[in-house]
Design an enzyme around this catalytic site. Structure first.
Site, PDB file in Angstrom:
ATOM      1  CG  HIS A  26      -2.031  -1.013   1.061  1.00 57.19           C
ATOM      2  ND1 HIS A  26      -2.971  -1.236   2.039  1.00 57.19           N
ATOM      3  CD2 HIS A  26      -2.327  -1.872   0.071  1.00 57.19           C
ATOM      4  CE1 HIS A  26      -3.805  -2.187   1.642  1.00 57.19           C
ATOM      5  NE2 HIS A  26      -3.432  -2.581   0.463  1.00 57.19           N
ATOM      6  CD  GLU A  78     -12.539  -3.679   2.590  1.00 57.08           C
ATOM      7  OE1 GLU A  78     -11.676  -2.803   2.472  1.00 57.08           O
ATOM      8  OE2 GLU A  78     -13.004  -4.326   1.623  1.00 57.08           O
ATOM      9  NE  ARG A  96      -6.643  -6.552  -0.686  1.00 58.46           N
ATOM     10  CZ  ARG A  96      -6.981  -5.308  -0.309  1.00 58.46           C
ATOM     11  NH1 ARG A  96      -7.927  -5.121   0.587  1.00 58.46           N
ATOM     12  NH2 ARG A  96      -6.375  -4.273  -0.825  1.00 58.46           N
ATOM     13  NE  ARG A 154      -6.835   1.846  -4.466  1.00 55.44           N
ATOM     14  CZ  ARG A 154      -7.425   0.661  -4.433  1.00 55.44           C
ATOM     15  NH1 ARG A 154      -7.826   0.170  -3.280  1.00 55.44           N
ATOM     16  NH2 ARG A 154      -7.624  -0.028  -5.534  1.00 55.44           N
ATOM     17  NE  ARG A 190      -2.122  -2.911  14.099  1.00 50.14           N
ATOM     18  CZ  ARG A 190      -2.029  -2.061  15.126  1.00 50.14           C
ATOM     19  NH1 ARG A 190      -3.092  -1.833  15.878  1.00 50.14           N
ATOM     20  NH2 ARG A 190      -0.899  -1.452  15.419  1.00 50.14           N
ATOM     21  CG  ASP A 209     -11.876   0.871   2.908  1.00 50.04           C
ATOM     22  OD1 ASP A 209     -12.191   1.824   2.193  1.00 50.04           O
ATOM     23  OD2 ASP A 209     -10.940   0.106   2.632  1.00 50.04           O
TER      24      ASP A 209
END
Length: 920
Positions: free
Chosen positions: A149, A539, A417, A752, A617, A579
């Site tokens: 990320h 989420e 994913r 995001r 996290r 999220d």
């Protein structure tokens, strides 16, 4: 030496290091940019220090007068100087933490929270039996999972430079240097800083997924290869020392996982070919590490069978080796290791098409499995132990044996994913092409479940290579087909998990099950077999609230329950922190996550399934961050149960695992916290936590309404957010392979969570980490006149509430309304600006007042003086960067297309992120 003696003047070495690094950076600026630029930097620094220290408005005006008219090139030099100082301060602080830990270890201080010794002492005090500990390790799984990320703004070349500076500082600390050695050390530091200054801070192009894979592998080379085996050995020895009546042989319960190369959610660049290359690179790195260690062992074990006996098994291994040199004919360990090296080299060629740097002596067959390699290494260990050389088996060889057990030939298990919507479209395409259902996506949920259940149980495949599918479906099927082949090649542990983002119903899990069946990873029959874990990711606030009911309904389906039984009656659930925070705010997100864990644990217990929670996290508090130790202990009773996975993201990875010392400490913290949370009732130690749940429900509802009222129900808020933050500029910063939004839209719902949180951090508001708390407490106290006493009781006795408020305390200490007001001035509509910013300020003031009242403190971070001093040190260096960022944004958005302006904005983003550390 007492702790108080240790702590007196404890920060003086840190101040010395920062002064040294600051002086060397200043010398570099003067030499490279000239005295005039150096003088400007120094003038800005002194003014900013005065403003941060005294809060003098005149100093702020003086700072603006200095910075606003700077020419473009001068602006860049100033921005780079302050950004690099913050990076150097981070290095010095990290080294100081290592120094403090060593000082306490050398002084024999009592073990500290987060250490393995502290955890084992706590378990002994709680009368936890050695049998309970053995059962814990038999079923345990502790797994930090590295993700790609995009909040790591540092380039790998700069991170390597940082490691060199840290190494040089460490040498100054650990060794008494002669004057000549000290001078050489300082010269090396100066050269490292010069290299830093002459290196490009920003990437010229966006990272590719394979670049991210290589970045992830670098942490294994730097930290995990050495420190994870050491942690296993430390745990084993501690247990053996405390409970000598048992033989402690710990299974490979602690692993480091990865999403890099397997996370397709919103990233179209992750393909089957990328997954294949990711595992090839991981495997090559692993085998190269083993080859290096075998080479070193050869130098360490020149034992002669003229002087020591060896076992028949070792003699056979030596005789089978291609190394028959007469010079080593009496050195069976070396010859055996030459044979092992040759087999490893052959394995690297067969699996990864890689030639080792050092060529083997002769031909040998590759290993079929890591267990074969481990078996031959055990032959060496057993021979050493049985023939008077046990100590020689306890160092590198012991660590290598553990490494092979943990890393296999694949290095890190990669999770796959994908978003549930993509799975649904792929299933719809398969069903339509096979003539089974013309419009699957139009079906209601109950009909979807019935259809999917029947198809999963059917031996007949839907897929045919002779049918035509859309590009998305072909890509998804290719990933699953590749996963089956890669598991056969690298072992089942290489690809053990499939995660479903945005899970909101039972059909989402069954859709993935059907896709796995089509790829041969689920085989129907009387005793159906599922080869990988199906993991829902809940989420949003609504999805968290439904999560237990969804799993209850799922386990009630006989066919799915059979699949779970075949997986050892274990099932994983992932919880999304970032999220849910963006959806419902900090307080409500934390509370709904907590409640979901309780309900999931109850549901799983009723169905006889062991629950493993995977915590999504991030680095910032707004994305579930904060100290891992307290976060794990703040989980509801029974929610950990020996198994926990959690994501490690962005700049947090380099902060936690960038050096062996800090990496080892953070790995140990995860193990210690998991032990304590699993085997003691930490939550109800003072008084039952359940009595406070009603209060949290009340606070959460009020906070939710306040947060949603601002972010989703205030007209113009999206415009305010986009104009008052650097969210648009972050989207163009080359810090990751994924797009900033899931869809091409301006809506906050589609943004995001990472750029959402990162943007608020840059403008020093940190809104996702606190907004709504003030209104919640204000309303609660109005309805409950004695409520403050209750909230203080909750703080004193409930780890969840302690962690919540501690994290908020840290976030609020990093906010700065004066600087945030400068960003608000970027909003073109003055009425909109005043209406929203005044509302944010009002909520901040309410939050501050109520938080400090509950904490019974006069200011933020009263219980964390180290962090408070750190922020005070950083403020004078971040403030000019914020000021310049605003000025550069004005120019850029006003039509200035000079490339230096855009670059300057990106460098300020880099510098401010370094100053805040856990910002994204």
């Amino acid at each position: 030496m007492t702790d108080s003696a240790l702590d007196s003047n404890k920060d003086e070495p840190l101040r010395n290091d920062i002064r040294l690094l600051g002086r060397l950076l200043g010398d570099t600026v003067r030499d490279q940019e000239g005295a005039a630029i150096f003088d400007i930097v120094e003038q800005v620094r002194q003014t900013a220090v005065r403003f941060a220290r005294d809060g003098d408005p005149a100093s702020r005006d003086e700072l603006a007068a200095l910075l606003d008219p700077l020419p473009r090139d001068t602006t860049q030099a100033v921005v780079r100087a302050f950004s690099y100082f913050l990076q150097l301060a981070n290095i010095a602080e990290d080294e100081h933490h290592i120094r403090r830990r060593r000082a306490h270890d050398l002084a024999g201080s009592p073990p500290r929270e987060g250490s393995l010794v502290f955890a084992l002492d706590a378990l002994a005090a709680a009368k936890v039996s050695p049998e309970a500990l053995a059962d814990f390790f038999a079923h345990a799984l502790v797994a930090p999972v590295l993700t790609a990320h995009p909040t790591e703004v540092q380039r790998q070349s700069l991170i390597r430079n940082h490691r060199e500076i840290a190494r040089l500082l460490d040498r100054r600390e650990r060794q008494q240097l002669t004057p000549e050695e000290a001078a050489d050390n300082e010269l090396a530091l100066a050269n490292a800083i010069l290299t830093l200054w002459q290196s490009r801070m920003l990437r010229p192009v966006r990272l590719k997924v394979i670049d991210e894979v290589k970045n992830g592998i670098s942490y294994f080379k730097e930290t995990f290869f050495s420190e994870l085996p050491r942690l296993y050995i430390q745990a084993t020895e501690q247990l053996q020392k405390r409970y000598p009546e048992k033989v402690w042989a710990l299974p490979p319960f602690f692993r480091v996982g990865s999403w890099i190369g397997g996370d397709r959610d919103g990233n179209p660049f992750v393909t089957a070919d990328i997954l294949n290359e990711a595992l090839r690179l991981q495997s090559a790195a692993t085998l190269n590490h083993y080859l290096d260690e075998i080479h070193e062992l050869g130098a360490e074990l020149p034992l002669s069978d003229l002087l020591v006996k060896v076992t028949p098994e070792l003699k056979l291994l030596a005789d089978l080796s291609p190394d028959q040199s007469p010079q080593r004919i009496d050195e069976p360990y070396r010859r055996a290791l030459s044979g092992i090296y040759a087999r490893l080299a052959a394995t690297a060629r067969a699996l990864d098409h890689v030639d080792p740097v050092r060529h083997e002596i002769g031909h040998a067959e590759p290993y079929a499995t890591p267990a074969e390699l481990r078996g031959e290494l055990k032959v060496l260990t057993n021979s050493l132990k049985l023939n008077g050389s046990a100590r020689l088996a306890g160092g590198r060889l012991r660590r290598l044996l553990r490494a092979v057990q943990v890393f296999g030939f694949h290095l890190a298990p990669i999770d796959l994913r994908q978003n549930s919507e993509v799975h649904a479209r792929s299933v719809a395409a398969l069903l339509a092409a096979a003539g089974r259902c013309p419009d699957y996506e139009a079906l209601p949920e109950n009909e979807r479940i019935a259809l999917l259940t029947a198809e999963i149980a059917s031996p007949r495949p839907l897929y045919s290579p002779w049918l035509d599918y859309d590009e998305e479906t072909r890509g998804e099927l290719a990933i699953f087909f590749a996963a089956r082949e890669l598991r056969a090649k690298y072992g089942e542990a290489a690809l053990p998990n499939c995660i479903i983002s945005k899970t909101d119903g039972v059909s989402d899990l069954l859709e993935l099950a059907l896709l796995l069946k089509e790829a041969g990873l689920l085989r129907p029959g009387a005793e159906p077999r599922l080869d990988v874990n199906i993991i829902p990711l809940f989420e949003t606030i609504e999805d968290l609230q439904k999560s237990a009911a969804i799993m209850d309904q799922l386990f009630a389906i006989p066919g799915y329950r059979q699949l779970v039984a075949g997986r050892g009656d274990e099932h994983e659930v992932m919880l999304g922190y970032s999220d849910s925070n963006k959806d419902g705010g900090f307080l409500t997100s934390g509370w709904e996550l907590y409640k979901a864990e309780i309900l999931l644990a109850d549901t799983f217990a009723r169905h006889g399934v062991r629950l493993r929670l995977f915590h999504g996290r991030g680095g910032s508090v707004g994305r579930g961050g904060g100290p891992s130790y307290h976060a794990i202990l703040a989980q509801p009773a029974g929610a950990v149960s020996g198994q926990i996975r959690l994501t490690e993201q962005g700049e947090v990875i380099s902060t936690k695992y960038g050096t062996p010392d800090t990496g080892r400490r953070n790995l140990e913290v995860l193990l210690a916290a998991t032990l304590e949370a699993s085997l003691t009732d930490h939550e109800n130690k003072v008084e039952p936590a359940g009595q406070f749940h009603g209060v949290m429900d009340d606070l959460s509802l009020r906070a939710f309404n306040a947060y949603r009222g601002l972010v989703y129900e205030t007209p113009g808020f999206t415009t305010y957010f986009r104009q008052s933050t650097v969210v648009s500029e972050i989207a163009s910063l080359n810090i990751g392979s994924r797009p900033a939004s899931r869809k091409a839209s301006e809506r906050i719902e589609d943004l995001r969570a990472i750029p959402w949180v990162f943007s608020w951090a840059q403008c020093r508001l940190m809104l996702p980490g606190w907004y709504g708390f003030g209104s919640a407490v204000d309303g609660y106290l109005a309805a409950n006149p004695d409520g403050l006493a209750t909230l203080r009781r909750m703080l004193k006795s409930w780890p969840f509430f302690q962690s919540l408020l501690s994290n908020m305390d840290m976030v609020l200490a990093k906010t700065d309304l004066a600087i945030a007001s400068r960003y608000a001035e970027l909003v073109a509509d003055s009425e909109l600006r005043e209406r929203i910013f005044s509302r944010i300020v009002g909520e901040w003031q309410l939050t501050r007042r109520h938080l400090l009242a509950i904490l019974e403190r006069d200011d933020f971070l009263a219980d964390n003086p180290m962090l408070k001093r750190s922020l005070q040190l950083r403020a004078p260096y971040m403030d000019p960067l914020n000021h310049l960022q605003v000025e550069l944004l004005k120019r850029h958005r006003g039509g200035d297309t000079d490339e230096r302006v855009a670059r300057g904005i990106h460098i300020t983003i880099n510098g401010i992120a370094a100053g805040l550390r856990n910002s994204g």
